[in-house]
Design a protein around this motif. Structure first.
Motif, PDB file in Angstrom:
ATOM      1  N   PRO A 201       0.819  -1.209   0.000  1.00  0.00           N
ATOM      2  CA  PRO A 201       0.000   0.000   0.000  1.00  0.00           C
ATOM      3  C   PRO A 201       0.856   1.264   0.000  1.00  0.00           C
ATOM      4  N   GLU A 202       0.499   2.208  -0.829  1.00  0.00           N
ATOM      5  CA  GLU A 202       1.182   3.511  -0.932  1.00  0.00           C
ATOM      6  C   GLU A 202       2.664   3.387  -1.244  1.00  0.00           C
ATOM      7  N   GLY A 203       3.014   2.362  -1.983  1.00  0.00           N
ATOM      8  CA  GLY A 203       4.423   2.203  -2.346  1.00  0.00           C
ATOM      9  C   GLY A 203       4.519   1.096  -3.369  1.00  0.00           C
ATOM     10  N   TYR A 340       1.365   7.060  -5.770  1.00  0.00           N
ATOM     11  CA  TYR A 340       1.198   6.022  -4.763  1.00  0.00           C
ATOM     12  C   TYR A 340      -0.184   6.040  -4.097  1.00  0.00           C
ATOM     13  N   ASN A 341      -0.945   7.076  -4.405  1.00  0.00           N
ATOM     14  CA  ASN A 341      -2.302   7.066  -3.877  1.00  0.00           C
ATOM     15  C   ASN A 341      -3.327   6.546  -4.878  1.00  0.00           C
ATOM     16  N   PHE A 342      -2.853   6.080  -6.029  1.00  0.00           N
ATOM     17  CA  PHE A 342      -3.775   5.476  -6.987  1.00  0.00           C
ATOM     18  C   PHE A 342      -4.506   4.309  -6.338  1.00  0.00           C
ATOM     19  N   SER A 343      -5.778   4.154  -6.683  1.00  0.00           N
ATOM     20  CA  SER A 343      -6.519   2.994  -6.196  1.00  0.00           C
ATOM     21  C   SER A 343      -6.114   1.775  -7.015  1.00  0.00           C
ATOM     22  N   ASP A 344      -6.443   0.609  -6.519  1.00  0.00           N
ATOM     23  CA  ASP A 344      -6.156  -0.626  -7.256  1.00  0.00           C
ATOM     24  C   ASP A 344      -6.786  -0.586  -8.638  1.00  0.00           C
ATOM     25  N   GLU A 345      -8.013  -0.058  -8.732  1.00  0.00           N
ATOM     26  CA  GLU A 345      -8.720   0.008 -10.017  1.00  0.00           C
ATOM     27  C   GLU A 345      -7.921   0.857 -11.002  1.00  0.00           C
ATOM     28  N   LYS A 346      -7.361   1.936 -10.495  1.00  0.00           N
ATOM     29  CA  LYS A 346      -6.601   2.826 -11.361  1.00  0.00           C
ATOM     30  C   LYS A 346      -5.340   2.123 -11.881  1.00  0.00           C
ATOM     31  N   PHE A 347      -4.626   1.436 -10.978  1.00  0.00           N
ATOM     32  CA  PHE A 347      -3.441   0.694 -11.423  1.00  0.00           C
ATOM     33  C   PHE A 347      -3.834  -0.348 -12.476  1.00  0.00           C
ATOM     34  N   ASN A 348      -4.946  -1.027 -12.224  1.00  0.00           N
ATOM     35  CA  ASN A 348      -5.391  -2.040 -13.182  1.00  0.00           C
ATOM     36  C   ASN A 348      -5.679  -1.419 -14.542  1.00  0.00           C
ATOM     37  N   SER A 349      -6.402  -0.302 -14.533  1.00  0.00           N
ATOM     38  CA  SER A 349      -6.788   0.263 -15.825  1.00  0.00           C
ATOM     39  C   SER A 349      -5.570   0.819 -16.559  1.00  0.00           C
TER      40      SER A 349
END
Ligand SMILES: Cc1cc2nc3c(=O)[nH]c(=O)nc-3n(C[C@H](O)[C@H](O)[C@H](O)COP(=O)(O)OP(=O)(O)OC[C@H]3O[C@@H](n4cnc5c(N)ncnc54)[C@H](O)[C@@H]3O)c2cc1C
Ligand code: SF4
Ligand code: SF4
Lengths: 389, 70
Positions: A201-203, A340-349
């Motif tokens: 998380p956050e990293g 590092y504050n991206f949500s999981d959904e954002k990283f996925n997309s």
């Protein structure tokens, strides 16, 4: 050993060795004190650097290069993996050997070195730092110097004793654990980064390959996360899931001060370099090369000051550092807070969008662009990174 | 004058520390002494703020709730 030195350096890491070397190159006498019995050990580091970064200081040599890096892989929370070629070659170091070589390089310029010397206090004259107190094999000693260079790493206590605020906010300390494991199947030339709230998380969580199918595997978490769950717990979960049987050759803990540089990195009779000055790149957590750069600038300024017999000259170090890297780190710090504050959904997309780009067209720039579509306000900060060189 | 008559509530669990320095780097009071393989918290300086506990990557430090007297 002499009774007095022009310069004493506390800490024998990359920043300390470079500060010592560049001061000695100005023709002044230098002593470097290190509390551990060995320079370069234990290794509290992922060991990744850019080729260009270390070439400013030392000829790359296979004695301390464990792998050559030409790709960068990102693994999104849903497991989507995107690999992209790096425009700039990187290396995985053997820091145990690398740090040793840097210290030898310093000693070849006349720097004296003493290990097992634990610095535990300062001497002052007219409110100027004028030396150190240290413990060596159970006995307390004192030594004078004209200028002290604090290269004492993440702890950074020496600067505090001189009245500089060096402790960092617990939310900015990335507290890390890392295993060096053998016998695992990873691409030997790719740095892998895992993102997401379950892994790091956050990293980020890293797998950095080393020679002979070994790798450094670890992560860092901020104190805010650490309130609930320690880095060790995250690492255990990951290992159980992905590499339950991997032989673990080394386990270490370590701290990365992921903040911008301290407001003040010099005071009468003292300067701070490397992690002690908080010169780590706060976005990547890389501090080897930036610490060496800090050491080079600082050591040179200190050597010049002594040669010119103008000790106030050391106070120009702050600006010289700020101009070369400090300013850029302020932008990286803002980028860090964005990414590092991206949500999981954002990283996925981002990963999904990116995996549609053909491999040859994958560049760091493109990945940033993809990230931008998800968070346009990052654009301003990224633009600054590229404009303010 | 000492830092009030505070009882030290931070405990260093024995035989666990890796001497990495995270705790030292965040301690606002410079209350932690860290040698090559030795760690000590100075009860006169520590304010029990717990920042070191949150920053220890391997759960060596522990905050012990104060015991109610009487
Ligand atoms: C888990 C982890 C992974 C990392 N991965 C990477 C990476 O992949 N790439 C990268 O570029 N950076 C990485 N870093 C950061 C990098 O390791 C540091 O930025 C770098 O080592 C800083 O160099 P330095 O010389 O400032 O400090 P250090 O290398 O920490 O050296 C400081 C020295 O000072 C000594 N010392 C401290 N107090 C005293 C005292 N009182 N008396 C005498 N000696 C003292 C210490 O023993 C130590 O040897 C990582 C860090 C960690 C913790
Ligand atoms: S509790 Fe706070 S003051 Fe005490 S040692 Fe930990 S960080 Fe320092
Ligand atoms: S952070 Fe934990 S492991 Fe590191 S020195 Fe402090 S108590 Fe020891």
């Amino acid at each position: 050993m002499k009774k007095e030195y022009d310069v004493i350096v506390v800490g024998g890491g990359p920043a300390g060795s470079m500060a010592a070397r560049f001061a000695a190159e100005q023709g002044v006498s230098v002593l470097m004190l290190e509390k551990d019995r060995d320079i370069g050990y234990p290794v509290r580091c992922g060991e990744a650097v850019s080729k260009a970064g270390i070439e400013e200081f030392i000829e790359p040599n296979e004695a301390f290069i464990s792998a050559t890096i030409d790709k960068f892989g990102m693994i999104a929370p849903d497991g989507t993996e995107v690999v992209l070629p790096l425009e700039q070659i990187g290396y995985m170091l053997e820091r145990r050997v690398f740090d040793y070589e840097l210290a030898k390089q310093a000693s070849s310029r006349g720097v004296e070195i003493l290990t097992r010397a634990y610095v535990n206090g300062l001497l002052f004259e007219n409110e100027k730092v004028s030396g150190v107190k240290y413990e060596y094999k159970g006995e307390q000693h004192e030594l004078k110097c004209k200028v002290l260079i604090a290269a004492d790493g993440v702890e950074s206590r020496v600067g505090r004793w001189a009245g500089i605020k060096t402790h960092i906010d617990f939310r900015e300390m990335e507290s890390c654990v890392q295993y060096t494991v053998s016998n695992i199947d990873v691409d030997p030339n790719t740095l892998l980064f895992y993102f997401g709230k379950d892994v790091a998380p956050e990293g980020y969580f890293w797998i950095f390959p080393k020679r002979n199918r070994s790798a450094n595997i670890g992560l860092g978490v901020s104190g805010e996360i650490g309130k609930k769950k320690s880095a060790q717990t995250y690492l255990n979960t990951f290992m159980d899931k992905h590499y339950p049987d991997a032989p673990i050759l080394t386990q270490i803990a370590g701290g990365v001060p992921s903040s911008i540089t301290l407001e003040k990195i010099s005071a009468p009779g003292i300067i701070l370099v490397g992690d002690a000055a908080r010169q780590v790149n706060p976005l990547s957590g890389g501090g080897i090369v930036s610490g060496m750069i800090g050491g080079k600038i600082g050591g040179t300024v200190v050597g010049e000051a002594i040669k010119k017999n103008d000790l106030n000259h050391i106070l120009t170090y702050d600006k010289a550092w700020h101009d070369r890297l400090g300013k850029r780190h302020e932008i990286f710090e803002r980028l860090k807070n964005g990414i590092y504050n991206f949500s999981d959904e954002k990283f996925n997309s981002i990963a999904h969008a990116f995996s549609k780009v053909p491999f040859e067209k994958r560049t760091l720039e493109n990945i940033f662009k993809t990230a931008l579509i998800n968070k346009p306000s990052l654009l301003i900060d990224i633009a600054k990174v590229f404009i303010i060189k | 004058m000492g830092k009030r008559e505070l009882m030290l509530l931070i405990e260093v669990l024995p035989n666990k520390c890796d001497f990495c320095g995270c705790c030292v780097g965040v301690c606002p009071e410079d209350a932690i002494e860290l040698k090559e393989a030795e760690i000590k918290i100075d009860a006169d300086l520590c304010t029990n703020c717990s920042k070191c506990v949150w920053s220890c990557p391997i759960e060596v430090l522990k905050f012990n709730k104060p015991q109610k007297k009487g």
